[in-house]
Design a protein around this motif. Structure first.
Motif, short mmCIF file in Angstrom:
data_model
loop_
_atom_site.label_atom_id
_atom_site.label_comp_id
_atom_site.label_asym_id
_atom_site.label_seq_id
_atom_site.Cartn_x
_atom_site.Cartn_y
_atom_site.Cartn_z
N ASP A 51 0.86 -1.19 0.00
CA ASP A 51 0.00 0.00 0.00
C ASP A 51 0.89 1.24 0.00
O ASP A 51 1.31 1.73 1.05
N ALA A 52 1.20 1.74 -1.19
CA ALA A 52 2.15 2.85 -1.33
C ALA A 52 1.66 4.10 -0.61
O ALA A 52 2.46 4.82 0.01
N LYS A 78 5.10 13.08 -1.95
CA LYS A 78 4.59 12.60 -3.25
C LYS A 78 5.65 11.80 -4.00
O LYS A 78 5.37 10.74 -4.56
N ALA A 79 6.89 12.31 -4.02
CA ALA A 79 7.96 11.59 -4.71
C ALA A 79 8.21 10.24 -4.06
O ALA A 79 8.47 9.24 -4.75
N ILE A 80 8.10 10.19 -2.74
CA ILE A 80 8.31 8.93 -2.02
C ILE A 80 7.15 7.98 -2.30
O ILE A 80 7.36 6.77 -2.49
N PHE A 84 7.48 4.18 -4.07
CA PHE A 84 6.95 2.92 -3.56
C PHE A 84 5.91 2.32 -4.51
O PHE A 84 5.81 1.09 -4.63
N THR A 85 5.16 3.16 -5.20
CA THR A 85 4.22 2.65 -6.20
C THR A 85 4.96 1.87 -7.27
O THR A 85 4.57 0.75 -7.63
N ASP A 91 8.04 -5.36 -7.98
CA ASP A 91 8.35 -6.48 -7.09
C ASP A 91 7.24 -6.60 -6.06
O ASP A 91 7.28 -5.95 -5.02
N ASN A 92 6.26 -7.43 -6.36
CA ASN A 92 5.09 -7.54 -5.50
C ASN A 92 5.23 -8.64 -4.45
O ASN A 92 4.32 -8.86 -3.66
#
Length: 299
Positions: A51-52, A78-80, A84-85, A91-92
Motif C-alpha cells: 500500500d504505497a 509525493k515523490a516517495i 513505492f508505487t 516487485d510484489n
C-alpha cells in the motif's frame, strides 16, 4: 547551625527536584520510543500489503529518502509515494522486516532511529539505515531516511567452489534475444571469468566481461562487470538461507551515464540448467518491472 540545616534542606530538595525531573524526562522518552517502535510495526505492515499511499503517509510532507548505494534522493511525500508505487509494481513479492537497534532523542520532538532492514528477496543481506523522526502536532513522522550499503553475511570461507557449477558454456533464448555465456576459472582459481555475448534477432548487440571473486576485506563474494557499450557495475553476492538461489545485488552506470541497480536471482535447477530473473530494477531512480524468469541451459 540553623543556616546549615536550612541550606542542607535546600540542597536535598533541589537534588530531589532534579531527580524527579530526570525521571519524568526519561519516562517521556521511553513512551515516545515505544510509540516510534509501534509506528515501525505499522509501517512494515503497510509495506508488506504493498500500500504505497499508506507507506507514504508515515513520512512528513517535505521528507527526504537517500539511497547511499546509488546516490539517489527522493524529496517530498509525493515523490516517495511514487517511488513505492513503482517498487511495488516491479516487485510484489518481497517482504520487509526491520531490526531497530537504537532510538536516541536530540530534543523532545526529534529522534534518530538506527537499525537494519531485511528483505525476503535477499534474505542473506541486511541494509543498515538511519531514520530521523520529527513530532508535529503530536504525531511522529519520518523526515530523513538514509539506506546504506547492504551487509552480506557470507560463510567463513574464501573459496568460490560453491559457484563451480557455473563453469561451462551456457545459452538462453527468449523473444528473439540470445545470450551466450562462457564461464571459466582464471589460472589461479581466484576468479571466475564470465564472457557474454548478446544477440538480438541474430545481430550482435552487446559483449562483455564479468569477474567474480572473493573480497577478503569485506568477506563476501563480489563481481565486476564491463560491457561493450561502456557500462560497468559491481554486485555483492549471497546465497539464500536454503542454500538454493544466489542473489547478486548490483549497482552501476550505463555507457550513457545513467545509474542502474537490480537484484539478479540465479537459481540452479540441475547440473545443466539454472533459472535467472532480475528484480527491484531501477534506472536513474525510476523503478522498472521485474524481468520474466528465463531458463539457461548448459551446452
Amino acid at each position: 547551625m540553623i543556616g546549615l540545616i536550612v541550606m542542607g534542606q535546600t540542597i536535598v530538595r533541589a537534588e530531589t527536584d532534579d531527580a524527579e525531573k530526570t525521571n519524568s524526562e526519561q519516562t517521556a522518552e521511553d513512551k515516545a520510543a515505544a510509540t516510534i517502535k509501534e509506528i515501525g510495526t505499522k509501517y512494515i505492515a503497510a509495506f508488506n500489503k504493498k500500500d504505497a499511499k499508506a507507506v507514504a503517509d508515515f513520512w512528513s510532507p517535505e521528507a527526504v529518502y537517500t539511497d547511499e548505494v546509488t546516490g539517489e534522493q527522493f524529496v517530498g511525500r509525493k515523490a516517495i509515494a511514487d517511488l513505492f508505487t513503482r517498487l511495488f509494481e516491479s516487485d510484489n513479492d518481497s517482504k520487509l522486516d526491520i531490526d531497530v537497534q537504537s532510538i536516541d532523542f536530540l530534543s523532545p520532538n526529534i529522534a534518530i532511529e538506527r537499525g537494519a532492514a531485511l528483505y525476503s528477496s535477499d534474505p542473506h543481506a541486511t541494509i543498515p539505515y538511519s531514520a530521523i523522526y520529527i513530532r508535529r502536532d503530536g504525531q511522529w513522522l519520518l523526515d530523513r531516511v538514509t539506506d546504506k550499503e547492504p551487509v552480506v553475511a557470507e560463510k567463513e570461507s574464501s573459496s568460490l567452489e560453491p559457484l563451480a557449477w557455473m563453469i561451462g558454456t551456457w545459452t538462453d533464448q527468449s523473444d528473439g534475444v540470445t545470450v551466450d555465456t562462457v564461464c571459466d576459472w582464471t589460472s589461479n582459481k581466484n576468479f571466475i571469468s564470465r564472457k557474454f555475448h548478446v544477440a538480438i534477432d541474430g545481430e550482435d548487440d552487446v559483449m562483455g566481461l564479468q569477474l567474480i571473486g572473493w573480497d577478503a576485506n569485506a568477506k563476501r563474494i563480489k563481481s565486476w562487470t564491463f560491457d561493450s557499450d561502456g557500462g560497468h557495475s559491481q554486485a555483492n553476492w549471497s546465497q539464500g538461507k536454503d542454500e538454493g538461489s544466489w542473489y547478486a545485488v548490483k549497482s552501476g552506470v550505463t555507457g550513457d551515464g545513467r545509474r542502474v541497480s537490480a537484484v539478479n536471482v540465479i537459481t540452479p535447477v540441475d547440473d545443466n540448467t539454472f533459472k535467472l530473473k532480475a528484480m527491484q530494477r531501477s534506472v536513474d531512480g525510476k523503478m522498472l518491472p521485474s524481468t520474466p524468469e528465463v531458463t539457461v541451459v548448459k551446452q
